[in-house]
Design an enzyme around this catalytic site. Structure first.
Site, PDB file in Angstrom:
ATOM      1  N   GLU A 226       0.815  -1.226   0.000  1.00  0.00           N
ATOM      2  CA  GLU A 226       0.000   0.000   0.000  1.00  0.00           C
ATOM      3  C   GLU A 226       0.842   1.267   0.000  1.00  0.00           C
ATOM      4  O   GLU A 226       1.717   1.463   0.854  1.00  0.00           O
ATOM      5  CB  GLU A 226      -0.943   0.017   1.213  1.00  0.00           C
ATOM      6  CG  GLU A 226      -1.870   1.219   1.224  1.00  0.00           C
ATOM      7  CD  GLU A 226      -2.998   1.099   2.224  1.00  0.00           C
ATOM      8  OE1 GLU A 226      -3.697   2.102   2.456  1.00  0.00           O
ATOM      9  OE2 GLU A 226      -3.196  -0.007   2.788  1.00  0.00           O
ATOM     10  N   LYS A 242      -8.614  -1.252   0.977  1.00  0.00           N
ATOM     11  CA  LYS A 242      -9.664  -1.600   1.929  1.00  0.00           C
ATOM     12  C   LYS A 242     -10.552  -2.646   1.275  1.00  0.00           C
ATOM     13  O   LYS A 242     -11.121  -2.418   0.202  1.00  0.00           O
ATOM     14  CB  LYS A 242     -10.490  -0.363   2.293  1.00  0.00           C
ATOM     15  CG  LYS A 242     -10.939  -0.352   3.726  1.00  0.00           C
ATOM     16  CD  LYS A 242      -9.741  -0.114   4.617  1.00  0.00           C
ATOM     17  CE  LYS A 242     -10.159  -0.203   6.082  1.00  0.00           C
ATOM     18  NZ  LYS A 242      -9.022  -0.643   6.888  1.00  0.00           N
TER      19      LYS A 242
END
Length: 417
Positions: A226, A242
């Site tokens: 990420e 997410k």
């Protein structure tokens, strides 16, 4: 060395010169050790040597974002204006720097509680390591010492984890938050040199920010996919992740059709748009990709790309204040979620859920330290963290299982399986 900062005049804490090896964790790797900092330029890693470093902890006081920017400028890396084009820093001069900021330091920057006591308190909350190109090639480390990793001990039981999920759902029902990210911790005893094990994390599939950072008595290994924040050519980008499912055809289909996961994801994208708007030219924040499904190890994850044009005169310190800690590991609203996290999590987040990567004039590339492990100065335990976002539709048992699925590849890799 003295410096003047916005909070007065003081000595920079624990400024170190080159060639600090992680004493108590590994043998000295010499002045031309291989550098494997996440996001460091691939062409430079074999030629970098350490020039200077800064360690800082919460107990030292002050503003870690300002400290980092001032320390870098003092060592030939001015990052007070990120709109300036990148400059070549090669030859035998300064190339760039590793930058690590803990989740607790990020909470401090956000004006939130810094969380429970840390399970590995000797880890710094800020580390800045300046590198230059050496005149001799890097020397790979020698054969590793025999490695043994024991059983993992969780800082909370599945029942305690589930109770914390239910507490967040109750807070959502009251309107205190929209969602909160809940993180658990585990530790395992070990013998031998942990650096080869931590280095293996960087080879995991999808580890965009794979690599290690070491200090005097500590080491951090990262397998993060990420992007917390990236700045290049006058643009700033974040890529929040997410939503998670097993990396099967059925898992992908389930993730794409899950109303709960999509709602959770959109909340965080909106939060990240707001964070970038604080450091962007007005009207330039856009979402390039929304809910793109990508793979990390044996998991599908949903990722979006949020982009903006950097505001004139934006410096590193203001960038860190706007983006740390990352919204995908806090929740929304960010301050309310951080306050709740500090009350619910049994131990601090340590090396996880912070920032780690590479900075240089005209370039910032910091990963969010999910999928991260650390060894601390006691020379006895490895630490890992894992969690997930909790919404009103969360099922407590499913959240416990998701955290276990995220940490399983990390633990297997550390064990050498």
């Amino acid at each position: 060395m003295r410096k003047v900062g916005p909070y007065g005049v003081e000595t920079l804490p624990e400024v170190c010169t080159a060639d600090r090896s992680p004493a108590g964790l590994a043998a000295d790797r010499g002045p031309a050790a291989l550098v494997d900092v996440p996001a460091a330029p691939a062409a430079c890693r074999g030629a970098l040597t350490e020039r200077a470093r800064l360690h800082w902890s919460l107990r030292d006081g002050g503003d870690p974002a300002a400290l980092a920017e001032e320390f870098l400028a003092a060592h030939g890396l001015p990052l007070h204006d990120l709109t300036r084009p990148a400059t070549g820093q090669h030859g035998t001069g300064v190339c760039g720097a590793a930058l690590y900021l803990s989740a607790a330091a990020g909470a401090l920057l956000a004006g939130a509680p810094t969380g429970a006591p840390e399970p590995a308190p000797t880890l710094p909350d800020l580390a800045v390591v300046v590198y230059q190109h050496g005149t001799t090639p890097a020397i790979p480390p020698g054969p590793p010492t025999p490695w043994w990793l024991g059983e993992w001990t969780e800082s909370w039981t599945p029942r305690e984890h589930a109770a914390a999920v239910d507490a967040i759902r109750a807070a959502i029902g009251r309107g205190d938050v929209y969602q909160s990210n809940l993180v658990g911790h585990a530790a395992a005893p070990y013998t031998g040199d942990p650096l080869p094990a931590l280095s293996r994390l960087g080879a995991l599939p999808g580890a965009r920010y794979g690599g290690v950072l070491t200090g005097d008595g500590w080491a951090i290994g990262c397998a993060s996919p990420e992007t917390l924040v990236e700045v290049t050519d006058g643009h700033v980008i974040t890529r929040p992740i997410k939503g998670t499912r097993p990396a099967t055809a059925a898992g992908r289909a389930e993730l794409l059709t899950s109303a709960k996961e999509r709602a959770e994801h959109i909340m965080i994208v909106d939060l990240e748009r707001n964070d970038l708007a604080r450091v962007a030219r007005t009207g330039t924040v856009t979402v390039d990709d929304l809910f793109a499904v990508r793979r990390w190890c044996d998991l599908w994850q949903a990722e979006s790309t949020v982009r903006a044009t950097v505001a004139d005169g934006l410096g590193l310190a203001d960038l860190l204040r706007a983006t740390c800690p990352g919204g995908s590991v806090t929740g929304a609203p960010k301050l309310a979620a951080l306050t709740q996290i500090a009350a619910l999590e049994p131990v601090g987040r340590g090396a996880s859920m912070g920032a780690l990567g590479w900075v240089a004039p005209g370039r910032v590339d910091l990963g969010l330290t999910i999928r991260t492990a650390a060894a601390a100065a006691d020379g006895q335990r490895l630490h890992t963290w894992a969690g997930g976002g909790i919404t009103w539709d969360s099922d407590a048992s499913a959240e416990v299982a998701e955290a276990a699925a995220k940490t399983a590849p990390i633990r297997a890799t550390l064990a050498g399986r």
